[in-house]
Scaffold this motif. Structure first.
Motif, short mmCIF file in Angstrom:
data_model
loop_
_atom_site.label_atom_id
_atom_site.label_comp_id
_atom_site.label_asym_id
_atom_site.label_seq_id
_atom_site.Cartn_x
_atom_site.Cartn_y
_atom_site.Cartn_z
N CYS A 13 86.04 30.84 58.71
CA CYS A 13 85.97 32.14 59.39
C CYS A 13 84.95 33.05 58.71
CB CYS A 13 87.35 32.81 59.39
SG CYS A 13 88.59 31.96 60.39
N ASN A 14 85.00 33.11 57.40
CA ASN A 14 84.13 34.01 56.68
C ASN A 14 82.86 33.35 56.15
OD1 ASN A 14 86.01 36.25 56.87
ND2 ASN A 14 87.25 35.15 55.36
N LYS A 15 82.78 32.02 56.34
CA LYS A 15 81.57 31.27 56.00
C LYS A 15 81.21 31.41 54.52
CE LYS A 15 79.58 31.36 60.64
NZ LYS A 15 80.81 31.83 61.28
N PHE A 16 82.15 31.00 53.71
CA PHE A 16 81.86 30.89 52.28
C PHE A 16 82.67 29.72 51.72
CE2 PHE A 16 85.42 33.88 52.44
CZ PHE A 16 86.30 33.33 51.53
N ILE A 17 82.27 29.30 50.51
CA ILE A 17 82.96 28.21 49.83
C ILE A 17 83.92 28.83 48.84
CG2 ILE A 17 82.68 26.17 48.39
CD1 ILE A 17 79.84 25.90 49.51
N ALA A 18 85.21 28.59 49.05
CA ALA A 18 86.23 29.21 48.19
C ALA A 18 86.34 28.48 46.86
CB ALA A 18 87.58 29.22 48.91
N TYR A 19 85.97 27.20 46.82
CA TYR A 19 86.07 26.46 45.57
C TYR A 19 85.25 25.19 45.70
CZ TYR A 19 88.04 24.07 41.50
OH TYR A 19 88.21 23.42 40.31
N SER A 20 84.67 24.75 44.60
CA SER A 20 83.90 23.50 44.57
C SER A 20 84.00 22.92 43.16
CB SER A 20 82.44 23.76 44.94
OG SER A 20 81.71 22.55 44.91
N SER A 21 84.29 21.61 43.11
CA SER A 21 84.42 20.96 41.80
C SER A 21 84.18 19.46 41.96
CB SER A 21 85.82 21.22 41.24
OG SER A 21 85.94 20.64 39.96
N ILE A 22 83.81 18.83 40.86
CA ILE A 22 83.53 17.39 40.85
C ILE A 22 84.71 16.67 40.19
CG2 ILE A 22 82.02 15.59 39.97
CD1 ILE A 22 79.73 17.57 40.09
N PHE A 23 85.16 15.56 40.84
CA PHE A 23 86.26 14.75 40.34
C PHE A 23 85.80 13.29 40.25
CE2 PHE A 23 88.27 18.46 42.07
CZ PHE A 23 89.35 18.72 41.23
N ASP A 24 86.55 12.53 39.47
CA ASP A 24 86.27 11.10 39.34
C ASP A 24 87.17 10.33 40.30
OD1 ASP A 24 84.38 11.47 37.37
OD2 ASP A 24 85.89 11.44 35.77
N ASP A 25 86.58 9.75 41.33
CA ASP A 25 87.27 8.81 42.23
C ASP A 25 88.61 9.36 42.72
OD1 ASP A 25 87.74 6.63 43.73
OD2 ASP A 25 87.93 5.21 42.05
N ILE A 26 88.53 10.28 43.69
CA ILE A 26 89.74 10.91 44.26
C ILE A 26 90.45 9.93 45.19
CG2 ILE A 26 90.58 12.79 45.72
CD1 ILE A 26 88.24 14.46 44.74
N VAL A 27 91.76 9.79 44.97
CA VAL A 27 92.57 8.96 45.87
C VAL A 27 92.92 9.76 47.12
CG1 VAL A 27 94.72 7.70 46.12
CG2 VAL A 27 93.46 7.61 43.95
N ASP A 28 93.41 10.98 46.95
CA ASP A 28 93.76 11.83 48.09
C ASP A 28 94.02 13.24 47.57
OD1 ASP A 28 94.24 12.65 50.65
OD2 ASP A 28 95.75 11.11 51.08
N VAL A 29 94.10 14.16 48.52
CA VAL A 29 94.42 15.56 48.22
C VAL A 29 95.68 15.92 48.99
CG1 VAL A 29 93.64 17.95 48.25
CG2 VAL A 29 91.98 16.10 47.89
N LEU A 30 96.71 16.36 48.28
CA LEU A 30 97.99 16.69 48.89
C LEU A 30 98.29 18.17 48.73
CD1 LEU A 30 100.10 13.66 47.55
CD2 LEU A 30 98.85 13.83 49.72
N ALA A 31 99.05 18.71 49.69
CA ALA A 31 99.45 20.12 49.65
C ALA A 31 100.97 20.20 49.58
CB ALA A 31 98.94 20.86 50.88
N GLU A 32 101.47 20.84 48.54
CA GLU A 32 102.91 21.00 48.39
C GLU A 32 103.16 22.12 47.38
OE1 GLU A 32 106.70 20.37 49.66
OE2 GLU A 32 104.88 19.40 50.41
N TRP A 33 104.29 22.79 47.52
CA TRP A 33 104.71 23.86 46.61
C TRP A 33 103.66 24.97 46.50
CZ3 TRP A 33 104.79 19.02 43.41
CH2 TRP A 33 105.91 18.24 43.71
N GLY A 34 102.91 25.20 47.61
CA GLY A 34 101.94 26.28 47.64
C GLY A 34 100.68 26.00 46.88
#
Length: 944
Positions: free
Chosen positions: A317-338
């Protein structure tokens, strides 16, 4: 298409590595490690869920060869055996404790779907409510993706051969669901997503080469191809309502958003996409780091362990990047507990905790304000639901920035957005100094539209309109509907009047029922008296009455006839002109006509017409109306020169006097008639007030001798002193009045009004009155007195003889016995027989006759009526002896006072009367003489 490189970067998330919980010895702080071989995962219902496609090893080796792991917030890992070989897919429902898994229990391509109820247990493990093969028919193929609808009525499974199997019905039971092949194609299915909008359910199907949408709420499941390019595995997701539940597909060049029937916007996010998720309005994309790894041929499936991967969190909506970071071999990204949890291949879990709104705004505002990126700051604040005070402060700073740059138009737009929070004087002072009236006008207009303006703001805005001479804007401002008035109307009227915009002020006053201002402007400025009078005629009764009292004199001076007509209506049966069916107009009201008389000052002709109308149509008009009308008619009569008109006015005034309306204000009417020398009116009022002496004195003053005699003849019976006054009047006249004196003397003689001596003394003052004038009167009077003397002497002689006779009878009763010689009863006239009763009066009765007719044993029945009359007279005299007021009244009103005094002397008023009612026993003979009168009146009874 939005360019990725132009988007601002922020750090709205804090990155930490999940640590193991402290042990009993207090040791802890080591990174938490997941079991090796984790390949599939999901989250929901308070846990992270992992699937293992390899056999457990190392310290995680257990009897369960291929378990499903649960990691709660306490980090106490638990598991149960779900399959014998591997788990390939997991789907945890967010609204139900239902877990759907796909895995294999035996070698070969034979995937099984299992539905687990996590709230129910079976031997310590979750209860498996349903197991069925995933392969459509007997065709072996690999499951590529899985999705389940939150209502538990739909489940879709995608396969590598391009087919999609849809299960409709209760997915937790075999008997209540139906499985069928929904889609067949030649390209692997890489993503599925259900979209629920109201009662309509859609299923998005994406392959490596196309995107299609199926409508599941319609029979035969019609579908639509949305695009001819697809994406890799795990590179699609469904947004939340903030992005209208759009289906997101991430290609290597762009990210596309789709509605069920069309393609939406796209964003140029380059790089090979590996994972796509949607989280709380953010788009999460995991892609290969282009600096460390070349582009792969099959996106999402050939990532190597040595590759670096970039996780970007975008705010679309606001056309910006809220966060960016480099990780080693990500399996998945999960959302829980806020929070977001990033699982890496080395078994670590990294948590991304979003900063609170205030911290994010404080962190970015300073940077954005330094770079003057106020629009982005505003959008960011809105998307994070910053309160109105915080937004207002951003708008103010943005407005100040534009104002300092000289962009007054842009600045005023930002200041307008601060209305309701920022003090208006802050903005007004800036634009007053800069002489930017157009901008100030725009601000003040908005201030009024939001109903936040006070009287000063209204004054300022109207002054701006008048200085700009912008009549169209002025009319638009004042001609808003009554329900949308956002300014102080009275202030607006004052300003418009002062500026000379009379028509606008009149319109505003009429529309908003400011009657006083309307009439002031019409009468004092426009001087449209006819219109003002018409307006008053439309007002409700109370307001029409008050305004006529206030402005009646002005209107009467300029439009007398119309004003008079309105007053006639107002004081008789008033109904506002116009809509006669409005409320409160069925029953007419009446004003007090007397209160409007001062309105007619210097308008006597209209006043007369008004008063005459009121007396004709309203007989019970106030007394002041009749008083004023009488005065007006008398004035007109007194000043009129034409005899015929004067006679007519005379008759009108006299008729009004005779209407009977002046009984309570007799004195006032009399004064009016005397002031205007209205003779007939004065005489009429004297007569009505029984002021007969004034009538006679009026004629005496005018020397109308015949009228004096007529007055005495008419009213002499009611007031006898009129004749005496007439005699004295004529006696004082030196001219010859013998005729009138003779007439007066005749009446005095007939009615014995004056003693002769007084008559002689009265006439002695007139030098022209000779003895011949009263000769006849004196002769007649002397003759009458002589006859009266003779009659009195005869009556005296009679009383003397009767007294002598009575004395002789008394002496006989004292000295000699009384012989009763009656032979007949005085009642029945029969011969007397013993026993009998005799009285000294000479009457005798039978004993039985006496007892039958007598009311008292001591009184003679025959003499009793006459005796009682005498006794009643004596008692009356006794009672009236002390009636001094009555005596004085009779003495004053009597023509012969001497006779009244003599009468009271005769009654014994002036001497004490002793009445002896019974003869006391044992008295001497001397007392018998004292009581002789009693014995004569009440004869003693004697029995023989």
């Amino acid at each position: 298409m939005a360019a990725y490189l132009q988007w601002r970067r922020f750090v709205f998330f804090d990155r930490e590595t999940v640590k193991e919980p402290p042990g009993s010895d207090g040791a802890g702080g080591k990174p938490f490690a997941l079991p090796p071989g984790i390949a599939v995962c999901d989250s929901g219902r308070g846990s992270l869920v992992f699937g293992d496609i390899l056999r457990g090893g190392g310290r995680w080796r257990c009897r369960a060869l291929c378990p499903i792991w649960f990691l709660p917030r306490s980090l106490q890992l638990s598991s149960f055996q779900a399959y014998k070989l591997r788990v390939t897919h997991l789907y945890q429902l967010k609204q139900h404790s239902i877990l759907v898994s796909v895995g294999e229990d035996e070698e070969g391509i034979n995937p099984l779907v299992k539905v687990w109820n996590l709230e129910k247990r079976d031997g310590g493990n979750p209860l498996c409510t349903r197991i069925f093969p995933a392969i459509p028919g007997n065709k072996p193929t690999v499951v590529s993706c899985l999705t389940v609808h939150e209502n538990l009525n739909f489940m879709a499974i995608g396969f590598a051969d391009g087919s999609v199997v849809l299960t409709k019905g209760d997915i937790t039971r075999d008997r209540h669901s139906k499985t069928q092949i929904l889609h067949e194609g030649s390209y692997p299915v890489t993503g599925l997503a259900f979209r629920q909008s109201g009662k309509t359910t859609h299923l998005f199907v994406v392959t490596t080469e196309n995107i299609q949408s199926y409508m599941l709420s319609v029979k035969d499941y019609p579908h639509l191809e949305l695009d001819t390019h697809g994406c890799g595995l795990r590179c699609s997701s469904l947004s939340d309502p903030s992005q209208d539940l759009q289906f997101i597909v991430a290609g290597n060049e762009c990210v596309y958003l789709y509605q069920p029937d069309e393609r939406g916007p796209c964003f140029a996010f380059e790089g090979q996409k590996l994972i796509v998720h949607w989280y709380r309005g953010y788009l999460i994309i995991v892609s290969k780091d282009r600096k460390t790894s070349p582009k792969s041929e099959f996106a999402g499936n050939e990532a190597q362990n040595s590759d670096k991967q970039v996780l970007n969190i975008y705010d679309l909506c606001n056309k910006f990047i809220a966060y960016s970071s480099i990780f080693d071999d990500i399996v998945d990204v999960l959302a829980e507990w806020g929070s977001l949890y990033v699982l890496t291949r080395d078994g670590k879990i990294h948590v991304l905790q979003e900063k609170d709104t205030q911290t994010k705004l404080e962190a970015c505002k300073s940077m954005l304000f330094r770079k003057n990126l106020f629009e982005m700051a505003i959008n960011l604040a809105k998307s994070h639901h910053l309160d109105s005070d915080g937004l207002s402060e951003i708008f103010r700073q943005y407005g100040d920035h534009l104002y300092n740059k000289g962009n007054h138009d842009g600045a005023i737009q930002q200041y307008i957005r601060t209305i309701g929070k920022l003090e208006p004087s802050y903005v007004i002072r800036k634009f007053l100094d800069a002489q930017r009236i157009h901008n100030l006008t725009a601000y003040l207009q908005t201030l009024h539209l939001q109903s936040l303006a006070n009287a000063d703001h209204t004054t300022l805005l109207l002054n701006c309109y008048t200085k700009l001479k912008d009549s169209s804007k002025l009319e638009e401002f004042i001609k808003t509907s009554e329900s949308e008035v956002r300014f102080d109307v009275e202030t607006a009227i004052k300003v418009l009047r002062q500026a000379g915009y009379y028509s606008h002020a009149v319109y505003l006053a009429e529309k908003h029922a400011h009657h006083e201002w309307y009439l002031k402007i019409q009468l004092e400025d426009i001087k449209n008296y006819q219109e003002a009078l018409r307006y008053i005629g439309k007002l409700p009764f109370d307001q029409a009455e008050s305004n006529m009292k206030r402005y009646g004199k002005i209107l009467m001076h300029h439009v007398p006839n119309e004003t008079t007509e309105l007053l006639k209506i107002l004081c008789t049966d008033y109904q506002p002109s116009g809509d006669n069916e409005g409320p409160g107009m069925l029953e007419g009201k009446k004003a007090n006509s007397e209160e409007f008389i001062p309105v007619f000052a210097n308008n006597s002709r209209e006043l007369k017409a008004f008063l005459e109308h009121m007396t004709e149509v309203q007989a019970d008009s106030p007394q002041g109306v009749y008083d004023t009308l009488l005065e007006l008619r008398l004035q007109n009569w007194a000043h009129e020169q034409d005899e015929q008109i004067k006679e007519k006015l005379h008759n009108e005034a006299l008729t009004l006097l005779k209407s009977g309306r002046f009984k309570t204000v007799f004195d006032k009417a009399l004064v009016l008639c005397q002031m205007h020398n209205f003779k007939d009116g004065v005489l009429y009022l004297y007569e009505q007030g029984k002021l007969f002496q004034q009538i006679m004195h009026y004629h005496m003053q005018n020397e109308q001798y015949k009228k004096v005699i007529e007055v005495c003849e008419l009213y002499g019976d009611q007031e006898a002193c009129l004749w005496e006054q007439a005699l004295g009047y004529f006696a004082r006249k030196e001219e010859d009045c013998k005729e009138y004196i003779a007439a007066v003397l005749k009446h005095i003689e007939n009615k014995n009004l004056m003693p002769p001596l007084l008559v002689v003394q009265t006439l002695a003052h007139n030098s022209t009155a000779t003895l011949s004038v009263i000769k006849d009167y004196l002769v007649n009077k002397l003759q009458k007195q002589s006859r009266q003397i003779e009659q009195d002497e005869q009556r005296i002689q009679k009383y003397r003889e009767e007294t002598t006779r009575i004395r002789q009878e008394i002496e006989e009763l004292k000295a000699s016995p009384k012989i009763f010689q009656k032979t007949k009863c005085s009642i029945c006239t029969s011969a007397l027989e013993l026993p009998s009763v005799h009285f000294l009066c000479g009457h005798s009765f039978h004993q039985h006759c006496f007892e039958s007719y007598s009311e008292s044993d001591s009184e003679c029945p025959t003499c009793m009526p006459e005796n009682r009359k005498v006794m009643d007279m004596i008692r009356a005299q006794e009672q009236k002896r002390d009636l001094h007021d009555q005596f004085q009244h009779q003495l004053k009103c009597s023509n012969d006072g001497f006779s009244v005094v003599a009468d009271y002397f005769g009654r014994g008023v002036f001497n004490k009367l002793t009445l002896i009612t019974d003869l006391p026993s044992g008295k001497a003979a001397a007392t018998i003489e004292a009581g002789l009168q009693r014995e004569l009146l009440i004869p003693t009874k004697r029995s023989t």
